[in-house]
Design an enzyme around this catalytic site. Structure first.
Site, PDB file in Angstrom:
ATOM      1  N   LYS A 103       8.168 -21.349  31.425  1.00  0.00           N
ATOM      2  CA  LYS A 103       9.122 -22.007  32.326  1.00  0.00           C
ATOM      3  C   LYS A 103      10.255 -21.034  32.616  1.00  0.00           C
ATOM      4  O   LYS A 103      10.522 -20.132  31.818  1.00  0.00           O
ATOM      5  CB  LYS A 103       9.698 -23.267  31.668  1.00  0.00           C
ATOM      6  CG  LYS A 103      10.280 -24.270  32.638  1.00  0.00           C
ATOM      7  CD  LYS A 103       9.204 -25.155  33.249  1.00  0.00           C
ATOM      8  CE  LYS A 103       9.773 -26.152  34.242  1.00  0.00           C
ATOM      9  NZ  LYS A 103       8.776 -27.162  34.613  1.00  0.00           N
ATOM     10  N   GLY A 217      13.018 -36.869  44.843  1.00  0.00           N
ATOM     11  CA  GLY A 217      12.675 -35.528  45.315  1.00  0.00           C
ATOM     12  C   GLY A 217      11.179 -35.413  45.459  1.00  0.00           C
ATOM     13  O   GLY A 217      10.492 -36.387  45.810  1.00  0.00           O
TER      14      GLY A 217
HETATM   15  P1  NAD Z   1      13.436 -32.297  43.106  1.00  0.00           P
HETATM   16  O1  NAD Z   1      14.536 -31.314  43.035  1.00  0.00           O
HETATM   17  O2  NAD Z   1      12.526 -32.277  44.278  1.00  0.00           O
HETATM   18  O3  NAD Z   1      14.010 -33.788  42.962  1.00  0.00           O
HETATM   19  C1  NAD Z   1      14.846 -34.187  41.925  1.00  0.00           C
HETATM   20  C2  NAD Z   1      15.417 -35.530  42.322  1.00  0.00           C
HETATM   21  O4  NAD Z   1      16.171 -36.074  41.227  1.00  0.00           O
HETATM   22  C3  NAD Z   1      16.376 -35.465  43.503  1.00  0.00           C
HETATM   23  O5  NAD Z   1      16.151 -36.577  44.344  1.00  0.00           O
HETATM   24  C4  NAD Z   1      17.755 -35.577  42.843  1.00  0.00           C
HETATM   25  O6  NAD Z   1      18.735 -36.095  43.715  1.00  0.00           O
HETATM   26  C5  NAD Z   1      17.409 -36.538  41.732  1.00  0.00           C
HETATM   27  N1  NAD Z   1      18.401 -36.607  40.661  1.00  0.00           N
HETATM   28  C6  NAD Z   1      19.064 -35.617  40.033  1.00  0.00           C
HETATM   29  N2  NAD Z   1      19.902 -36.139  39.124  1.00  0.00           N
HETATM   30  C7  NAD Z   1      19.760 -37.470  39.177  1.00  0.00           C
HETATM   31  C8  NAD Z   1      20.343 -38.562  38.488  1.00  0.00           C
HETATM   32  N3  NAD Z   1      21.271 -38.375  37.557  1.00  0.00           N
HETATM   33  N4  NAD Z   1      19.943 -39.812  38.807  1.00  0.00           N
HETATM   34  C9  NAD Z   1      19.016 -40.025  39.769  1.00  0.00           C
HETATM   35  N5  NAD Z   1      18.429 -39.032  40.431  1.00  0.00           N
HETATM   36  C10 NAD Z   1      18.798 -37.774  40.146  1.00  0.00           C
HETATM   37  O7  NAD Z   1      12.622 -32.112  41.754  1.00  0.00           O
HETATM   38  P2  NAD Z   1      11.143 -32.583  41.422  1.00  0.00           P
HETATM   39  O8  NAD Z   1      10.243 -31.433  41.631  1.00  0.00           O
HETATM   40  O9  NAD Z   1      10.859 -33.882  42.073  1.00  0.00           O
HETATM   41  O10 NAD Z   1      11.252 -32.771  39.854  1.00  0.00           O
HETATM   42  C11 NAD Z   1      11.736 -33.985  39.269  1.00  0.00           C
HETATM   43  C12 NAD Z   1      11.254 -34.047  37.840  1.00  0.00           C
HETATM   44  O11 NAD Z   1       9.824 -33.978  37.838  1.00  0.00           O
HETATM   45  C13 NAD Z   1      11.724 -32.904  36.956  1.00  0.00           C
HETATM   46  O12 NAD Z   1      11.890 -33.375  35.637  1.00  0.00           O
HETATM   47  C14 NAD Z   1      10.577 -31.933  37.009  1.00  0.00           C
HETATM   48  O13 NAD Z   1      10.553 -31.071  35.886  1.00  0.00           O
HETATM   49  C15 NAD Z   1       9.426 -32.918  37.006  1.00  0.00           C
HETATM   50  N6  NAD Z   1       8.170 -32.355  37.497  1.00  0.00           N
HETATM   51  C16 NAD Z   1       8.050 -31.926  38.772  1.00  0.00           C
HETATM   52  C17 NAD Z   1       6.832 -31.375  39.183  1.00  0.00           C
HETATM   53  C18 NAD Z   1       6.607 -30.926  40.587  1.00  0.00           C
HETATM   54  O14 NAD Z   1       5.471 -30.548  40.913  1.00  0.00           O
HETATM   55  N7  NAD Z   1       7.585 -30.958  41.463  1.00  0.00           N
HETATM   56  C19 NAD Z   1       5.769 -31.264  38.287  1.00  0.00           C
HETATM   57  C20 NAD Z   1       5.929 -31.739  36.998  1.00  0.00           C
HETATM   58  C21 NAD Z   1       7.136 -32.283  36.609  1.00  0.00           C
END
Ligand code: NAD
Length: 412
Positions: A103, A217
């Site tokens: 990571k 997101g």
């Molecule tokens: P992203 O940046 O696209 O979205 C994150 C979202 O969380 C945004 O809408 C942001 O406004 C919101 N957010 C941040 N703080 C917040 C809070 N306190 N309360 C409510 N919402 C809040 O990121 P993502 O890619 O969607 O990732 C989100 C989670 O999923 C992370 O933990 C990431 O590690 C995990 N994840 C993502 C992927 C992927 O393929 N994108 C894969 C595995 C895990």
């Protein structure tokens, strides 16, 4: 965030309690193989220079090249990146794909950067870590606040450093640069397949099931779309600005919320909704709660107020070990991150395979290949919960650690 890695080690210790792990394997799994830190000096648009801390943690590659996202966030710290890299090593083993865990992160608030500054940070990251990444070494991907465009800049910079084409150095790229069909929605899609399996096992149906999603997101927004299409009631969603709820027994219209977020930058005050806080969302009387934002959202301070009977962890590390204990006692089924969000890394793996072959699959082929992997991983984990009498997180760790142990032992 300070405890994320301690939480991860606690989860490992709990799994070690239920399965015999060779002492040497356990000792090695308690530490990352390599931690790399760089300072990235960036010339800002106003001519000043700012220096950002950047990390890459390579946790374990016994089963294949290190694999894991890069996060751009002001709260990134080494402890968090270590935890996230460890969970990647567990996750790739849970879904049984031939990759390890790594990571990365940069301590930066990308909302404060212009597009040109964001590009310079992304390129600086790829240049600084170029000696340590590569299709057969370590393959970054998007995470919080990084996306296909960031991956495109990183790939381009890496190729300039090494002097040859190397699309498999990162995944989550735009389609025109060797990205995979289906990657954008893959994390949500995998979580959706797992939830569908679970509902069958607990005798629930989509059209009788309400959901609240924290985070709107990549993961959360796609999940809202998939669940709405399948007939679930979307009771509430939130982002970093706050949350919105539908009227009692109504469902949010996801396309309207997306349109509002595209216009205003947040879901807050979307048409025909009531504003709620992101904390209130967690405690709504819904069937399924989907944390899809950041770590440590469900803790010992709010776990006893959670009303959902299922928590599907699309985010990494949203539930602390202390909260896990409370939830398990209450009978809440927590589908752990290392299973629930593994669709993302699985389609990243597909992207990497397609890049190595220079031969690309349709979206239907990607989804056809994702479904059995998620279903098998779910049933492997579910069976361990029954045989060992443990919750799904511990079962997933038991499964992953046994696979990691087999690979590490075979290497000698
Ligand atoms: P992203 O940046 O696209 O979205 C994150 C979202 O969380 C945004 O809408 C942001 O406004 C919101 N957010 C941040 N703080 C917040 C809070 N306190 N309360 C409510 N919402 C809040 O990121 P993502 O890619 O969607 O990732 C989100 C989670 O999923 C992370 O933990 C990431 O590690 C995990 N994840 C993502 C992927 C992927 O393929 N994108 C894969 C595995 C895990």
């Amino acid at each position: 965030m300070a405890h994320a890695f301690n939480n991860a080690l606690e989860q490992l210790a709990t799994a070690a309690h239920y399965t015999e792990i060779h002492q040497a394997v356990l000792a090695r799994l308690q530490k990352p193989e390599r931690v790399i830190q760089h300072s990235l000096p960036i010339v800002m648009d106003d001519g000043t220079t700012q220096v950002f801390d950047a990390y890459r943690v390579q946790y374990n590659n016994a089963r294949g090249p290190f694999k894991g996202g890069v996060r751009f966030h002001q709260n990134v710290d080494l402890n968090e990146v270590k935890a996230l890299s460890f969970w990647m090593a567990i996750k790739t083993a849970v879904v049984n794909i031939p990759l390890g865990g790594g990571k990365g992160g940069v301590v930066v608030d990308p909302k404060q950067l212009s597009r040109a500054e964001l590009e310079r940070v992304s390129r600086a990251y790829a240049r600084a870590f170029a000696p340590y990444i590569g299709p057969m070494q370590d393959v970054p991907a998007p995470d919080v606040n990084t996306n296909a465009q960031v991956m495109a800049w990183m790939m381009d910079e890496y190729e300039q450093v090494v002097g040859h084409s190397a699309p498999g150095v990162v995944t989550g790229k735009p389609l025109e640069l060797g990205g995979s069909e289906g990657r954008g929605a893959a994390t949500a899609q995998g979580g959706f397949y797992v939830l569908q399996e679970l509902l069958q096992h607990v005798g629930k149906q989509a059209n009788n099931t309400s959901v609240a999603i924290q985070g709107f997101g990549n993961a959360g927004m796609h999940m809202a779309q998939l669940l709405e299409t399948a007939g679930y009631r979307i009771a509430a969603v939130s982002d970093s600005g706050g949350g919105v709820a539908a009227a009692d027994n109504a469902s949010l219209v996801v396309a309207d919320v997306i349109q509002h977020k595209n216009k205003t930058g947040s879901v807050v005050a979307a048409p025909s909704t009531t504003d709620i806080s992101s904390e209130e969302l967690l405690e709504l009387p819904v069937d399924v709660l989907v944390p899809a934002a950041l770590e440590n959202q469900i803790t010992d301070t709010n776990a006893d107020r959670i009303k959902a009977s299922i928590i599907l962890e699309l985010a990494n590390g949203p539930t602390t070990p202390q909260a896990d204990v409370v939830l398990h006692k209450k009978g809440v089924i927590v589908v752990p991150d290392v299973l629930a969000n593994a669709g993302g890394v699985t389609v990243s793996y597909f992207e990497w395979v397609q890049n190595q072959h220079g031969y690309y699959w349709s979206e239907a082929e990607v989804l056809d290949r994702l479904l059995p992997i998620m279903v098998d991983a779910f049933s492997d984990v579910w069976n361990i919960t029954k045989t060992d009498g443990v919750n799904m997180r511990t079962a997933a760790f038991v499964l992953a650690v046994s696979r990691l142990e087999a690979a590490m032992q075979s290497r000698g």
